[in-house]
Design a protein around this motif. Sequence first.
Motif, PDB file in Angstrom:
ATOM      1  N   PHE A  48      41.946 -13.272  26.668  1.00  0.00           N
ATOM      2  CA  PHE A  48      43.181 -12.495  26.688  1.00  0.00           C
ATOM      3  C   PHE A  48      43.574 -12.160  25.246  1.00  0.00           C
ATOM      4  CE2 PHE A  48      47.527 -11.372  27.690  1.00  0.00           C
ATOM      5  CZ  PHE A  48      47.435 -10.896  28.998  1.00  0.00           C
ATOM      6  N   TYR A  64      41.108 -12.595  20.444  1.00  0.00           N
ATOM      7  CA  TYR A  64      41.236 -12.928  21.866  1.00  0.00           C
ATOM      8  C   TYR A  64      41.226 -14.445  22.028  1.00  0.00           C
ATOM      9  CZ  TYR A  64      40.356  -8.013  22.815  1.00  0.00           C
ATOM     10  OH  TYR A  64      40.457  -6.648  22.850  1.00  0.00           O
ATOM     11  N   SER A  66      40.325 -17.540  24.726  1.00  0.00           N
ATOM     12  CA  SER A  66      39.515 -17.802  25.920  1.00  0.00           C
ATOM     13  C   SER A  66      40.000 -18.995  26.737  1.00  0.00           C
ATOM     14  CB  SER A  66      38.052 -18.011  25.516  1.00  0.00           C
ATOM     15  OG  SER A  66      37.941 -19.109  24.624  1.00  0.00           O
ATOM     16  N   GLU A  71      52.173 -17.684  31.551  1.00  0.00           N
ATOM     17  CA  GLU A  71      52.570 -16.268  31.554  1.00  0.00           C
ATOM     18  C   GLU A  71      53.845 -16.017  30.756  1.00  0.00           C
ATOM     19  OE1 GLU A  71      52.725 -14.562  35.421  1.00  0.00           O
ATOM     20  OE2 GLU A  71      50.580 -14.845  35.810  1.00  0.00           O
ATOM     21  N   ILE A  74      53.330 -14.078  27.502  1.00  0.00           N
ATOM     22  CA  ILE A  74      52.728 -12.742  27.472  1.00  0.00           C
ATOM     23  C   ILE A  74      53.731 -11.740  26.899  1.00  0.00           C
ATOM     24  CG2 ILE A  74      51.815 -10.846  28.854  1.00  0.00           C
ATOM     25  CD1 ILE A  74      50.682 -12.878  30.795  1.00  0.00           C
ATOM     26  N   THR A  98      49.676  -9.023  25.422  1.00  0.00           N
ATOM     27  CA  THR A  98      49.010  -9.944  24.504  1.00  0.00           C
ATOM     28  C   THR A  98      49.773 -11.258  24.480  1.00  0.00           C
ATOM     29  OG1 THR A  98      48.213 -10.170  22.229  1.00  0.00           O
ATOM     30  CG2 THR A  98      50.318  -9.090  22.528  1.00  0.00           C
ATOM     31  N   LEU A  99      49.187 -12.291  23.918  1.00  0.00           N
ATOM     32  CA  LEU A  99      49.822 -13.600  23.893  1.00  0.00           C
ATOM     33  C   LEU A  99      50.630 -13.802  22.612  1.00  0.00           C
ATOM     34  CD1 LEU A  99      46.910 -15.812  25.280  1.00  0.00           C
ATOM     35  CD2 LEU A  99      48.958 -15.070  26.487  1.00  0.00           C
TER      36      LEU A  99
END
Length: 434
Positions: A48, A64, A66, A71, A74, A98-99
Amino acid sequence: MSLVHRVEDLFKDKKYPERWQITTLNTVATIQNGYAFKSRLFNSTEGFPLLRIRDILESKIETYYSGDFSEEYIVNADDLIIGMDGDFNHALWKNKPTLLNQRVCRIKPNENFILKKFIFYGIGEFLKIINENTSSTTVKHLSSKSINEIPFPLPPLPEQERIVAKLDSLFAQHETMKKALGRIPQLLKDFRQQVLTQAITGKLTNVPDMQMRLMSDFFDVKTGATPKKGEKKFYENANIYWIKSGEVKNSYIYKTEELITELAVKTTNAKIFPKDTILIAMYGEGKTRGQIGWMKIEAATNQAIAALVNENLELITRKYIYLYCLSQYNEIRAKAEGGNQPNLNLSKIKNWEITIPKLIIEQEKITNRVENLFAKADIIEERYKTLKEKIDSLPQAILHKAFKGELVPQLPSDGDAKDLLEEILKLKKEIKKK
C-alpha cells in the motif's frame, strides 16, 4: 528541537475583524499523528502507498508498505496534511489513498464550523512563524501539541465560504499567470539560438560569401594541466589564476576558484594563456563538455580545456568565433568519443570545420547585429525577472489580506462567530459527557 516561545505568545499581536473569534486549532479540528510503520517493510513497488514527509508538496508516491495496517491511517484525496520535520510543509493530498506515516499529521476539522480549505489557506503563516522560532542543531521538529495550540481565527461560516471561493479563484488566476510567464525563459533561449544560427549561416546580415575553414587555420589549439594535488608548493601562496573545465560556462571568465604558483607553471605542463583567449571545455560532468568561455584575465587552465590562442587576428575576430562556438554547442558535443563519458580532444578541436565570412568587416557586422539583438533580449529578461518576483509574492499578499478580513465583504447577515464558537464548545462538552 525546542520552541523558544509559547505558541500563544507568538501570535498575541494578531488582529482580526470584530465578528471573528480566536480559538485554538484543536477546538475546531482533530490532529491525527502518523503511525510508526516498520521501515523493514518499506519498498518501492509492492503493498500500500506510504506517505512520507518528502512526498507532501508534490503529492507523489515513492514508497510502499507490505505489512498490515489500520484503515484509520489511510489518507484520502484532499486530506490536509502537515510535515512535522524540516520546513513544516502542508498540503491537500492530491494522489490516490496512502498511509499516514510517522512525522506527518492530518488535520481533520468539523466542517460544520470551520472549512478544511480555510485552515489550509491560513495555517501556512502560523507554521512559518513556529518554524522560525524553533531552535535546532540539525532538523527542526514540530509537535502536535504546538499545532493544537495554534490560536486560529474563526470567522462566521458564510464568510469562510466567501473567502475560500475568492482564494480559489485568485490562486487559479495566479497559476495561469505563472504558467504564461514560465514560457518566457524558453522563448528567450530559443530566440537567442535562432539569432546565433542565422548569424553563422550569414542569413542574419545577408553575407554574400561564406567559407568553410578549420579551427587550426586561425588558432593554435593548446591545453593546460593539473599540478599534482596535495603538493603545497603548487597551491600555497599562489597568485596565478587556474581555470577548471567546470568553470567554463558559456560566459566571460573574470576569476577562478583556485590559484596555482609560478613553480607549478615552471615544472608542470600548466601554461599561462593571455587575456581574451577563447576556451572550450573538452570534458567534464553533466553539460560541461562543449561549453565556451572567454578569458577576461590572464590564466592557466587544466587539461580538460582547449585554449584557442591567436595573437594575429587579421582573418577572424574573437567575437565572431566566440558566438560561433556558442551556436554549435550540441554539434561540438556530438564530436566526442569514448565509453561512459565521451570526451573531446585537441585533434577534434583543431580539425573542427567552421563557417566564417571571408571579410572581417562582415564578421564585425554579424557580431554587432547579434549583440544588439541579445541586448534587447536581456532587457526583456530583466523585465521578466522583475515581474516574476512580483507574481511570486502575490500569494502571500493575498493570504495576508484574506486573514485580516479585507478580501471579501463582511455581511451583517453572516452573524457573529461568537455564536459559532459557543455552539462548538457546547457540542464538545456534550461529546465529553458521553
